[in-house]
Design an enzyme around this catalytic site. Structure first.
Site, PDB file in Angstrom:
ATOM      1  CE1 TYR A 258       7.131   1.123  21.895  1.00  0.00           C
ATOM      2  CE2 TYR A 258       5.550   0.096  21.172  1.00  0.00           C
ATOM      3  CZ  TYR A 258       6.323   0.845  20.719  1.00  0.00           C
ATOM      4  OH  TYR A 258       6.998   1.360  19.515  1.00  0.00           O
TER       5      TYR A 258
ATOM      6  CE  LYS B  13      16.631  13.985  22.721  1.00  0.00           C
ATOM      7  NZ  LYS B  13      17.580  15.135  21.187  1.00  0.00           N
TER       8      LYS B  13
ATOM      9  CG  ASP C 146      18.817  13.538  18.366  1.00  0.00           C
ATOM     10  OD1 ASP C 146      19.109  12.979  18.909  1.00  0.00           O
ATOM     11  OD2 ASP C 146      18.573  14.719  18.355  1.00  0.00           O
TER      12      ASP C 146
ATOM     13  CG  ASP D 111       8.585  -0.377  17.502  1.00  0.00           C
ATOM     14  OD1 ASP D 111       8.400  -1.375  16.397  1.00  0.00           O
ATOM     15  OD2 ASP D 111       7.304  -0.203  17.653  1.00  0.00           O
TER      16      ASP D 111
ATOM     17  CG  ASP E 199      10.150  -0.816  11.418  1.00  0.00           C
ATOM     18  OD1 ASP E 199      10.324  -2.469  12.159  1.00  0.00           O
ATOM     19  OD2 ASP E 199       9.536  -1.161  10.764  1.00  0.00           O
TER      20      ASP E 199
END
Ligand code: NAI
Length: 333
Positions: free
Chosen positions: A124, A171, A204, A228, A232
């Site tokens: 971002y 990751k 993951d 982000d 959610d």
């Protein structure tokens, strides 16, 4: 002395849920001096700027800010108010608790976790360019400074709230330099907090574990994009965006807001569920050090939801925003 609060009603259902939260916070007995400031599409139409300088200054100068959702108009010249606020005021930490609520049917019980998301960099950062026609590159920036700052925020939050464990989500197995730096920095900060356990999880695998056994997580810290998406997901574990609060926090400034949008389909009809913004107000009370009032408002909300008689349409009831608000206030006594 009254706390000075900048109130940004925003667009769509924003003014309705803000009015409800304000009424309930007033009923908590804590003294507030509210000042309203424009932002969003309404501000853009009025003065050509979705985030007027006057609003920005008010957020900077107030004890805290309570913000309703703001619409992001498509097209050139309209920047997201949320992104602009975070960047201009260095609100580097996004704080999203997900706690099971009584009376709200979900797939899980006893979820009680917090996602701490780095808010200022990663993908971002807005650094994109065309390499050759048809090929675009976006830079995913990870710095030691921002990683250390968000890791400290996560551990300090864990310590303040009596939490037991911080998990770094990353990751680093593939993104060896960028996420390697994020993970290594979190490990260094963990050593400063020996009383809090630390572990890490590849993003993951974290997504899978969160939907299989969300009760196994406590505080999770991660970079911007992972945060982000996973925040959610964690909202979905406890009933969705309509009931999940959030805070965007900087060194001295904090903006509290619901995570849902402006809900244009129900705006102006008195049907909006104000729970997410009320619980954001609870986070604001805790930030201001008003623990007793925060506990009381939270208990009142949970009581009304548990009873299930006065709940809004999105939760399967038929109460209006105002009826729900009155029910919460009645429980505050
Ligand atoms: P949305 O969250 O506004 O609506 C999605 C669905 O959830 C709709 O059916 C809506 O009626 C329902 N809903 C949302 N909040 C509710 C509430 N409190 N009570 C009852 N029902 C509720 O998402 P959408 O439609 O994608 O976005 C609409 C606008 O909101 C867009 O302009 C978007 O940019 C903006 N937005 C702003 C945010 C913010 O300011 N923090 C966050 C997300 C979207």
């Amino acid at each position: 002395m009254a706390y000075s609060i900048a109130l940004i009603p925003g667009d769509g259902i924003g003014p309705e849920v803000c009015a409800a939260a304000r009424e309930i916070l007033h009923a908590s007995g804590v003294e507030f001096e509210w000042r309203e400031y424009p932002a969003g599409v309404a501000a853009f139409e009025a003065c050509g700027d979705p985030l007027p300088g006057e609003t920005l200054e008010a957020v900077r100068g107030s004890d805290a800010t309570l913000k309703g959702p703001t619409a992001t108009a498509k097209g050139v010249g309209f920047r997201s108010v949320n992104v602009a606020l975070r960047q201009k005021l260095e609100l580097y930490a996004n704080f999203r608790p997900a706690r099971s609520l009584p009376g709200i049917k979900t797939r899980y019980e006893n979820v009680d976790l917090i996602v701490v998301r780095e808010n200022t960099e990663g993908l971002y950062s807005g650094l994109e360019h065309i390499v050759v026609p048809g090929v675009v590159e976006s830079l995913r920036v990870i710095t030691e400074k921002a990683s250390r700052r968000i890791a400290r925020f996560a551990f300090e939050t864990a310590k303040r709230q009596g939490r037991k464990r911080v998990t770094c989500v990353h990751k680093a197995n593939i993104l060896k330099l960028s996420d390697g730096l994020f993970l290594a920095t979190c490990q260094e900060v963990a050593a400063e907090f020996p009383e809090i356990a630390f572990d890490d999880c590849i993003v993951d695998a974290a997504a899978m574990k969160l939907v299989m056994n969300p009760q196994n997580f406590d505080v999770l810290v991660m970079e911007n994009l992972f945060g982000d998406i996973l925040s959610d997901l964690t909202s979905g574990l406890v009933g969705g965006l309509g009931v999940t609060p959030s805070a965007n926090v900087g060194e001295k400034i904090a903006v509290f807001e619901a995570v849902h949008g402006t809900a244009p389909d129900i705006a102006g009809k008195g049907l909006a569920n104000p729970t997410a913004l009320i619980l954001s107000g609870v986070l604001m009370l805790r930030f201001l050090g008003e623990k007793a009032a925060a506990d009381a408002v939270e208990a009142a909300v949970r009581g009304v939801l548990a009873e299930g008689k006065t709940i809004t349409g999105d939760l399967g009831g038929n109460a209006t925003t105002q009826e729900y608000t009155a029910a919460v206030i009645a429980r505050l006594g």
